[in-house]
Scaffold this motif. Structure first.
Motif, PDB file in Angstrom:
ATOM      1  N   SER A 130     -15.646   2.970   9.892  1.00 13.78           N
ATOM      2  CA  SER A 130     -15.459   1.592  10.355  1.00 13.78           C
ATOM      3  C   SER A 130     -16.275   0.610   9.527  1.00 13.78           C
ATOM      4  O   SER A 130     -17.198   0.994   8.815  1.00 13.78           O
ATOM      5  CB  SER A 130     -15.889   1.474  11.825  1.00 13.78           C
ATOM      6  OG  SER A 130     -15.114   2.328  12.621  1.00 13.78           O
ATOM      7  N   GLY A 131     -15.947  -0.660   9.681  1.00 15.56           N
ATOM      8  CA  GLY A 131     -16.677  -1.722   8.996  1.00 15.56           C
ATOM      9  C   GLY A 131     -15.900  -3.011   9.128  1.00 15.56           C
ATOM     10  O   GLY A 131     -14.867  -3.050   9.803  1.00 15.56           O
ATOM     11  N   THR A 132     -16.388  -4.076   8.490  1.00 13.17           N
ATOM     12  CA  THR A 132     -15.596  -5.300   8.470  1.00 13.17           C
ATOM     13  C   THR A 132     -14.334  -5.027   7.652  1.00 13.17           C
ATOM     14  O   THR A 132     -14.250  -4.017   6.944  1.00 13.17           O
ATOM     15  CB  THR A 132     -16.367  -6.449   7.800  1.00 13.17           C
ATOM     16  OG1 THR A 132     -16.554  -6.104   6.423  1.00 13.17           O
ATOM     17  CG2 THR A 132     -17.735  -6.687   8.459  1.00 13.17           C
ATOM     18  N   HIS A 133     -13.393  -5.953   7.710  1.00 14.56           N
ATOM     19  CA  HIS A 133     -12.169  -5.750   6.924  1.00 14.56           C
ATOM     20  C   HIS A 133     -12.497  -5.597   5.445  1.00 14.56           C
ATOM     21  O   HIS A 133     -11.950  -4.732   4.757  1.00 14.56           O
ATOM     22  CB  HIS A 133     -11.200  -6.916   7.132  1.00 14.56           C
ATOM     23  CG  HIS A 133     -10.545  -6.870   8.469  1.00 14.56           C
ATOM     24  ND1 HIS A 133      -9.442  -6.102   8.728  1.00 14.56           N
ATOM     25  CD2 HIS A 133     -10.881  -7.453   9.635  1.00 14.56           C
ATOM     26  CE1 HIS A 133      -9.109  -6.224  10.000  1.00 14.56           C
ATOM     27  NE2 HIS A 133      -9.971  -7.034  10.574  1.00 14.56           N
ATOM     28  N   ALA A 134     -13.398  -6.446   4.945  1.00 11.47           N
ATOM     29  CA  ALA A 134     -13.741  -6.383   3.521  1.00 11.47           C
ATOM     30  C   ALA A 134     -14.408  -5.056   3.196  1.00 11.47           C
ATOM     31  O   ALA A 134     -14.063  -4.401   2.201  1.00 11.47           O
ATOM     32  CB  ALA A 134     -14.648  -7.551   3.152  1.00 11.47           C
ATOM     33  N   GLN A 135     -15.351  -4.654   4.036  1.00 10.93           N
ATOM     34  CA  GLN A 135     -16.054  -3.385   3.759  1.00 10.93           C
ATOM     35  C   GLN A 135     -15.087  -2.218   3.760  1.00 10.93           C
ATOM     36  O   GLN A 135     -15.095  -1.375   2.861  1.00 10.93           O
ATOM     37  CB  GLN A 135     -17.130  -3.140   4.824  1.00 10.93           C
ATOM     38  CG  GLN A 135     -18.321  -4.063   4.719  1.00 10.93           C
ATOM     39  CD  GLN A 135     -19.189  -4.014   5.968  1.00 10.93           C
ATOM     40  OE1 GLN A 135     -18.769  -3.547   7.030  1.00 10.93           O
ATOM     41  NE2 GLN A 135     -20.419  -4.502   5.837  1.00 10.93           N
ATOM     42  N   GLN A 136     -14.236  -2.195   4.793  1.00 14.02           N
ATOM     43  CA  GLN A 136     -13.335  -1.063   4.944  1.00 14.02           C
ATOM     44  C   GLN A 136     -12.359  -0.992   3.751  1.00 14.02           C
ATOM     45  O   GLN A 136     -12.168   0.060   3.151  1.00 14.02           O
ATOM     46  CB  GLN A 136     -12.568  -1.242   6.250  1.00 14.02           C
ATOM     47  CG  GLN A 136     -12.036   0.019   6.849  1.00 14.02           C
ATOM     48  CD  GLN A 136     -11.528  -0.241   8.260  1.00 14.02           C
ATOM     49  OE1 GLN A 136     -10.745  -1.171   8.465  1.00 14.02           O
ATOM     50  NE2 GLN A 136     -11.968   0.562   9.199  1.00 14.02           N
ATOM     51  N   THR A 137     -11.771  -2.139   3.433  1.00 15.36           N
ATOM     52  CA  THR A 137     -10.782  -2.186   2.349  1.00 15.36           C
ATOM     53  C   THR A 137     -11.454  -1.829   1.020  1.00 15.36           C
ATOM     54  O   THR A 137     -10.923  -1.039   0.230  1.00 15.36           O
ATOM     55  CB  THR A 137     -10.155  -3.596   2.268  1.00 15.36           C
ATOM     56  OG1 THR A 137      -9.738  -3.974   3.581  1.00 15.36           O
ATOM     57  CG2 THR A 137      -8.952  -3.633   1.346  1.00 15.36           C
ATOM     58  N   ALA A 138     -12.634  -2.380   0.792  1.00 16.13           N
ATOM     59  CA  ALA A 138     -13.334  -2.128  -0.481  1.00 16.13           C
ATOM     60  C   ALA A 138     -13.732  -0.668  -0.604  1.00 16.13           C
ATOM     61  O   ALA A 138     -13.588  -0.063  -1.678  1.00 16.13           O
ATOM     62  CB  ALA A 138     -14.571  -3.028  -0.580  1.00 16.13           C
ATOM     63  N   ARG A 139     -14.209  -0.080   0.490  1.00 17.99           N
ATOM     64  CA  ARG A 139     -14.627   1.334   0.428  1.00 17.99           C
ATOM     65  C   ARG A 139     -13.443   2.247   0.125  1.00 17.99           C
ATOM     66  O   ARG A 139     -13.566   3.191  -0.640  1.00 17.99           O
ATOM     67  CB  ARG A 139     -15.247   1.762   1.759  1.00 17.99           C
ATOM     68  CG  ARG A 139     -16.677   1.306   1.933  1.00 17.99           C
ATOM     69  CD  ARG A 139     -17.253   2.028   3.159  1.00 17.99           C
ATOM     70  NE  ARG A 139     -18.140   1.142   3.875  1.00 17.99           N
ATOM     71  CZ  ARG A 139     -18.137   0.954   5.195  1.00 17.99           C
ATOM     72  NH1 ARG A 139     -17.279   1.597   5.955  1.00 17.99           N
ATOM     73  NH2 ARG A 139     -18.985   0.126   5.748  1.00 17.99           N
TER      74      ARG A 139
ATOM     75  N   SER B 199      -6.084   0.614   5.172  1.00 14.95           N
ATOM     76  CA  SER B 199      -5.967   1.682   4.165  1.00 14.95           C
ATOM     77  C   SER B 199      -4.671   1.548   3.366  1.00 14.95           C
ATOM     78  O   SER B 199      -4.617   1.914   2.187  1.00 14.95           O
ATOM     79  CB  SER B 199      -5.988   3.054   4.848  1.00 14.95           C
ATOM     80  OG  SER B 199      -7.145   3.198   5.623  1.00 14.95           O
ATOM     81  N   THR B 200      -3.623   1.040   4.012  1.00 17.29           N
ATOM     82  CA  THR B 200      -2.322   0.871   3.359  1.00 17.29           C
ATOM     83  C   THR B 200      -2.451  -0.093   2.191  1.00 17.29           C
ATOM     84  O   THR B 200      -2.056   0.201   1.052  1.00 17.29           O
ATOM     85  CB  THR B 200      -1.293   0.312   4.376  1.00 17.29           C
ATOM     86  OG1 THR B 200      -1.307   1.106   5.550  1.00 17.29           O
ATOM     87  CG2 THR B 200       0.101   0.226   3.788  1.00 17.29           C
ATOM     88  N   LEU B 201      -3.004  -1.259   2.472  1.00 17.27           N
ATOM     89  CA  LEU B 201      -3.142  -2.277   1.427  1.00 17.27           C
ATOM     90  C   LEU B 201      -4.111  -1.818   0.345  1.00 17.27           C
ATOM     91  O   LEU B 201      -3.848  -2.005  -0.859  1.00 17.27           O
ATOM     92  CB  LEU B 201      -3.622  -3.605   2.038  1.00 17.27           C
ATOM     93  CG  LEU B 201      -3.939  -4.691   0.999  1.00 17.27           C
ATOM     94  CD1 LEU B 201      -2.707  -5.060   0.178  1.00 17.27           C
ATOM     95  CD2 LEU B 201      -4.522  -5.933   1.668  1.00 17.27           C
ATOM     96  N   ALA B 202      -5.221  -1.218   0.763  1.00 13.96           N
ATOM     97  CA  ALA B 202      -6.256  -0.839  -0.214  1.00 13.96           C
ATOM     98  C   ALA B 202      -5.670   0.105  -1.267  1.00 13.96           C
ATOM     99  O   ALA B 202      -5.855  -0.106  -2.475  1.00 13.96           O
ATOM    100  CB  ALA B 202      -7.429  -0.183   0.510  1.00 13.96           C
ATOM    101  N   CYS B 203      -4.945   1.127  -0.833  1.00 12.05           N
ATOM    102  CA  CYS B 203      -4.422   2.112  -1.789  1.00 12.05           C
ATOM    103  C   CYS B 203      -3.272   1.534  -2.603  1.00 12.05           C
ATOM    104  O   CYS B 203      -3.110   1.863  -3.789  1.00 12.05           O
ATOM    105  CB  CYS B 203      -4.004   3.387  -1.055  1.00 12.05           C
ATOM    106  SG  CYS B 203      -5.428   4.216  -0.314  1.00 12.05           S
ATOM    107  N   ALA B 204      -2.483   0.658  -1.992  1.00 13.64           N
ATOM    108  CA  ALA B 204      -1.391   0.015  -2.729  1.00 13.64           C
ATOM    109  C   ALA B 204      -1.960  -0.838  -3.868  1.00 13.64           C
ATOM    110  O   ALA B 204      -1.472  -0.805  -5.009  1.00 13.64           O
ATOM    111  CB  ALA B 204      -0.540  -0.839  -1.783  1.00 13.64           C
TER     112      ALA B 204
END
Ligand code: UD1
Length: 378
Positions: free
Chosen positions: A64-73, A98-103
């Motif tokens: 877990s984390g903020t949106h920025a932390q989660q997406t960045a990690r 996770s969808t956006l981050a990996c895309a």
């Protein structure tokens, strides 16, 4: 063809399971990556067990984390795995962080690696930019090479955003593949009996959207409506960790005590409950679709839905917005008087248990099979 399939949060697991199976059945390579966005046993392991998912080849453990932390990690952890594997496709599902981050990672590396992004569940739109999922949907679609849609109403949404028509393929709803495969097992579980309620004589509720559960006024309005409904029939409420925590913090535990509030339940347990509920009240996206296929009346506790086909061709209705105690109760009464229809009696096209096969066919035929299309055309 080598496909790297990404799952991160609870609503992803039932979507990737049939895709991995269909890849294997077609003799193609599927590599499962779990980002670890959801990590509690009941939010993750229970789904792997129920759905017969293989151990992920990679577990990123981002938590877990903020949106920025989660997406960045997720982005940082996913990048080296992508570079090492160089798949033909990265398959992302749904609309979670996770969808956006990996895309995004895949799209940035495309000139170097040639891996394409395939988005399963493309083209759904709520039009509400306050929802993090809406941002994730629009941006994921924008960087995707192959947009695989669950229903035809997604196509005008994508075309209106300038997505070329030749990248869009209608495949139907992969989540319904899982539902139809698991229904008979779920019905044998008798979850209502285990919770001491009678089939068709209880309301089933899920609640976890920040707009409903992070705001004390909204949460109180819904919980008070549920307490009123509970004077007429039991209300079963498997609780997302976020909702449990907020209800405790806001001093609303005594409202929960008047409902059948439980820990989060696994996939099959939930399907057992959903298929035998008199009415479902929910702010989830997936449940709007599942109730449509099961013929169970559904009240959606949101301002709008990105799944309008469940309103026009299903059993879903919107509670009046903003949510009030009387509004939720009235919508519940209307849904109850609608009553249930038979399983699969009225379902949108392509919600037929074979969507994952069409996903794999689209990956086999997709733009990435043509090397010239590996140059981004936008
Ligand atoms: C995420 C998705 C949402 C989806 C939902 C299903 C995004 C932006 N949102 O929301 O679209 O409907 O999953 O559940 O990706 N927590 C736990 N254990 C866990 C996971 C989370 O206790 O295994 C708690 C943590 O306090 C965490 C909070 O839940 O901070 C929120 O988790 P997060 O993954 O950020 O978002 P969800 O609300 O679950």
């Amino acid at each position: 063809m080598k496909a790297m399939v990404v799952a991160g949060a609870r609503p992803n697991f039932m979507k990737v399971a049939p895709i991995l199976r269909a890849l294997a059945a077609a003799g193609e390579e599927g590599i499962l990556v779990h980002t670890g966005q959801h990590y509690d046993p009941q939010m993750s392991d229970a789904f792997f067990r129920d759905l017969g998912l293989p151990e992920p080849a990679y577990h990123l453990g981002i938590g877990s984390g903020t949106h920025a932390q989660q997406t960045a990690r997720v982005m940082e952890a996913f990048e080296p795995i992508l570079v090492d594997n160089r798949p033909d496709w990265v398959v992302v599902v749904g609309d979670v962080n996770s969808t956006l981050a990996c895309a995004l990672v895949t799209a940035k590396l495309k000139p170097e690696l040639g891996s394409g992004v395939a988005h399963v569940e493309a083209g759904l739109r709520s039009g509400d930019w306050r929802m993090p999922e809406e941002i994730n949907r629009v941006l994921t679609d924008r960087v995707s090479d192959l947009l695989l849609t669950p229903s035809r109403d997604a196509h005008p949404n994508l075309l209106a955003e300038g997505i070329p028509a030749d990248r869009i393929v209608f495949v139907g709803n992969v989540m319904i593949d899982t539902l139809l495969a698991q229904l008979s097992v779920a019905q044998q579980l008798d979850m209502p009996g285990r919770l001491g309620v009678r089939p068709n004589e209880f309301a089933l509720v899920t609640l976890h959207r920040p707009s409903n559960v992070d705001d004390p006024t909204a949460l109180r309005a819904v919980l008070e409506a549920l307490v009123e409904i509970a004077t007429r029939m039991p209300v079963v409420l498997p609780l997302h960790p976020r909702t449990r925590k907020n209800a405790d913090d806001f001093g609303m535990a005594e409202l929960l005590a008047r409902l059948h509030a439980t820990e989060p339940v696994g996939y099959t347990e939930m399907l057992s409950l959903t298929s035998s509920a008199a009415v479902v009240l929910t702010d989830s996206g997936g449940l709007q679709e599942e109730t449509t296929v099961l013929g169970v009346p559904c009240v959606t506790l949101r301002e709008q839905t990105e799944r309008p086909i469940t309103l026009s061709e299903g059993t879903n209705r919107m509670a009046p917005w903003p949510l009030t105690t009387v509004g939720v109760r009235t919508a519940f009464d209307e849904a109850l008087s609608d009553g249930r229809v038979g399983v699969g009696e009225r379902v949108p096209e392509g919600w037929d248990g074979r969507a994952a096969e069409r996903v794999v066919a689209a990956l086999q035929n997709g733009p990435c099979s043509d090397p010239s299309s590996r140059v981004h055309r936008a």
